[in-house]
Scaffold this motif. Structure first.
Motif, short mmCIF file in Angstrom:
data_model
loop_
_atom_site.label_atom_id
_atom_site.label_comp_id
_atom_site.label_asym_id
_atom_site.label_seq_id
_atom_site.Cartn_x
_atom_site.Cartn_y
_atom_site.Cartn_z
N TYR A 1 0.84 -1.20 0.00
CA TYR A 1 0.00 0.00 0.00
C TYR A 1 0.87 1.25 0.00
N ARG A 2 0.39 2.28 -0.70
CA ARG A 2 1.02 3.59 -0.66
C ARG A 2 -0.06 4.64 -0.40
N PRO A 3 0.30 5.78 0.21
CA PRO A 3 -0.67 6.85 0.42
C PRO A 3 -1.29 7.28 -0.91
N PHE A 4 -2.57 7.71 -0.85
CA PHE A 4 -3.28 7.98 -2.10
C PHE A 4 -2.60 9.04 -2.95
N ASP A 5 -2.14 10.14 -2.33
CA ASP A 5 -1.53 11.19 -3.15
C ASP A 5 -0.27 10.68 -3.84
N GLU A 6 0.41 9.74 -3.20
CA GLU A 6 1.59 9.16 -3.82
C GLU A 6 1.19 8.24 -4.98
N VAL A 7 0.08 7.52 -4.81
CA VAL A 7 -0.40 6.62 -5.87
C VAL A 7 -0.75 7.42 -7.12
N ALA A 8 -1.35 8.60 -6.94
CA ALA A 8 -1.68 9.43 -8.09
C ALA A 8 -0.43 9.81 -8.86
N THR A 9 0.63 10.15 -8.15
CA THR A 9 1.89 10.49 -8.80
C THR A 9 2.48 9.27 -9.50
N ILE A 10 2.40 8.12 -8.85
CA ILE A 10 2.91 6.88 -9.44
C ILE A 10 2.17 6.57 -10.74
N MET A 11 0.84 6.70 -10.73
CA MET A 11 0.06 6.49 -11.96
C MET A 11 0.54 7.40 -13.07
N LYS A 12 0.70 8.67 -12.75
CA LYS A 12 1.08 9.66 -13.75
C LYS A 12 2.48 9.41 -14.28
N LYS A 13 3.40 9.03 -13.39
CA LYS A 13 4.80 8.85 -13.78
C LYS A 13 5.05 7.53 -14.51
N SER A 14 4.16 6.56 -14.36
CA SER A 14 4.37 5.25 -14.99
C SER A 14 4.28 5.35 -16.50
N ASN A 15 5.11 4.58 -17.17
CA ASN A 15 5.03 4.55 -18.63
C ASN A 15 3.75 3.87 -19.10
N LEU A 16 3.33 2.85 -18.35
CA LEU A 16 2.15 2.08 -18.76
C LEU A 16 1.41 1.62 -17.52
N ASN A 17 0.12 1.99 -17.41
CA ASN A 17 -0.74 1.50 -16.33
C ASN A 17 -1.58 0.36 -16.86
N ILE A 18 -1.71 -0.71 -16.09
CA ILE A 18 -2.39 -1.90 -16.58
C ILE A 18 -3.57 -2.28 -15.69
N ILE A 19 -4.60 -2.85 -16.33
CA ILE A 19 -5.71 -3.51 -15.65
C ILE A 19 -5.86 -4.87 -16.33
N PRO A 20 -5.16 -5.90 -15.83
CA PRO A 20 -5.06 -7.17 -16.56
C PRO A 20 -6.11 -8.23 -16.17
N HIS A 21 -7.30 -7.79 -15.74
CA HIS A 21 -8.31 -8.72 -15.23
C HIS A 21 -8.55 -9.91 -16.16
N LYS A 22 -8.74 -11.07 -15.56
CA LYS A 22 -9.15 -12.24 -16.32
C LYS A 22 -10.61 -12.07 -16.73
N ALA A 23 -10.98 -12.64 -17.85
CA ALA A 23 -12.35 -12.53 -18.34
C ALA A 23 -13.18 -13.69 -17.81
N ASN A 24 -14.21 -13.38 -17.05
CA ASN A 24 -15.16 -14.38 -16.58
C ASN A 24 -16.47 -13.67 -16.28
N ASP A 25 -17.46 -14.42 -15.81
CA ASP A 25 -18.77 -13.81 -15.59
C ASP A 25 -18.79 -12.84 -14.42
N HIS A 26 -17.72 -12.81 -13.65
CA HIS A 26 -17.59 -11.77 -12.61
C HIS A 26 -17.02 -10.49 -13.22
#
Length: 417
Positions: free
Chosen positions: A296-321
């Motif tokens: 876990y990281r503090p939220f304001d730090e997470v926002a910076t991490i998102m912005k600074k990252s070259n690529l943000n991913i959401i790799p969810h598996k595909a299922n009925d959920h």
């Protein structure tokens, strides 16, 4: 002419109940605050953990926390009782106190497990019951516990959290409640097609973010996570079998063949079983220096991490959920103006392709994940237009909570007639 909400009587309340922390639950908080902003009076009933205030007002929302110290063990016991008898005794007896103290016009229950408890108060509710389904709960049960190692826990889940049993509950309460709220169109269509329930009963209110959330990316805070010497690939959120993090980890082994500077950052936490499973995969593939479990990281730090990252991913598996819900972080990343890679889960793919707002890989396919990461690295500057498309989709094309919240208001104004 702008839509004008109807004002509730001063002594009438919408009572929301949620088996989780408030205001930490993002969806519940946004809904409660939106209705408050439109002049509705809201009470949110939720469990109280140690050192939390029993009652307080948070951004205009009256919060009523029940119990004294709601532990995981206490929750587990109440969940089992609810599974068998359709009543959560902890919430039931505390809600009786609420109804003696307040005049409740509407009871708005968040997610399926508390539906039976809420329905027990149907005769005490003056105007209506609303069931807000955050996800496809019966299908989620198939994935949430799939990596549990304890035989006792697996047996408990098989007996008390059997997906077929909960699917019957889902149908039962979708028929009994006055209105059903879903997170995505896919969930609405699933319920209509499976249970043959009239479409008029459903309202889709998605997990969008407020437009002013974009302000979080205007200020950079100190963080020592993202190393500029690496091509940073970042996941932010909870860890679980359905999140597809194992796919991303396996894909990293292939990514390194073409992008030797690539590094995967996992921001968040999961259960001990889940984290151990993921760390075992990392160890087996000898990726200890390539995959970093940040925690876990503090939220304001997470926002910076998102912005600074070259690529943000959401790799969810595909299922009925995962095909019947959508994460808040999709729209948060779209606001960050950072390049986005999502799996082909139906809602993720639909939004990203509609606006040409990122890249899509085949869910569960590590080779295709690697291929799309390599594409992002090789054509990084040429693909930056997608980040602007993503930002515009949220800020100018309606994919935001400012507009979505009006659907919730209209739902209640119709119920009041």
């Amino acid at each position: 002419m702008p839509f004008m909400p109807k004002k509730m009587s001063d002594n009438k309340f919408i009572c929301m109940i949620v088996d989780g922390s408030y205001p930490q639950d993002i969806r519940v908080r946004k809904e409660a605050e939106a209705l408050t902003d439109f002049g509705k009076k809201i009470i949110v009933v939720c469990p109280r953990k140690k050192n939390q205030a029993k009652q307080e007002i948070v951004n205009g929302v009256q919060v009523y926390r029940i119990g004294s110290n709601y532990t995981t063990v206490k929750k587990g016991i109440n969940d089992i009782v609810e599974s068998v008898f359709n009543i959560n005794p902890f919430f039931y007896f505390n809600l009786k106190k609420i109804f003696r103290k307040y005049s409740i016009e509407f009871l708005h229950v968040h997610d399926l497990p508390l539906a039976g408890t809420a329905y027990a108060f149907r005769k005490k509710v003056e105007k209506g019951l609303v069931l807000d389904l955050h996800e496809n709960y019966p299908e989620a049960l198939k994935t949430w516990f799939s990596w549990k190692k304890s035989r006792l826990i697996r047996i408990k889940n098989m007996v008390f959290f059997n997906p077929k049993h909960w699917s019957k509950k889902e149908e039962k309460y979708c028929r009994k409640f006055d209105k059903i709220v879903c997170v995505v169109d896919e969930m609405k269509e699933k319920l209509i097609n499976n249970f043959h329930i009239e479409e008029e009963k459903f309202t889709v209110i998605s997990n969008y973010e407020k437009k002013n959330f974009a302000e979080n990316f205007n200020t950079e805070v100190a963080q020592n996570i993202i190393d500029k010497d690496f091509f940073s690939i970042t996941y932010v959120g909870g860890f679980g079998p359905h999140r597809g993090l194992d796919t991303a980890i396996r894909g990293m082994q292939k990514v390194l063949h073409q992008v030797p500077t690539a590094k995967l950052y996992l921001i968040g936490k999961g259960s001990a079983d889940v984290e151990n499973k993921l760390k075992d995969i990392v160890k087996q593939l000898k990726l200890e220096n390539i995959v970093e479990f940040v925690g876990y990281r503090p939220f304001d730090e997470v926002a910076t991490i998102m912005k600074k990252s070259n690529l943000n991913i959401i790799p969810h598996k595909a299922n009925d959920h995962t095909d019947n819900t959508i994460p808040h972080k999709l729209f948060q990343i779209m606001m960050s103006k950072s390049l986005l890679l999502v799996s082909s889960c139906k809602p993720l793919k639909r939004i990203v392709q509609k606006y040409d707002a990122g890249l899509v890989f085949e869910a569960g396919n590590a080779e295709d994940f690697a291929l799309k990461v390599n594409n992002a690295f090789t054509n990084y500057d040429a693909l930056k237009y997608k980040t602007e498309n993503a930002y515009t989709a949220v800020m100018e094309k309606g994919e935001n909570w400012d507009e979505e919240s009006l659907k919730l208001l209209k739902l209640y104004d119709k119920l009041e007639n």
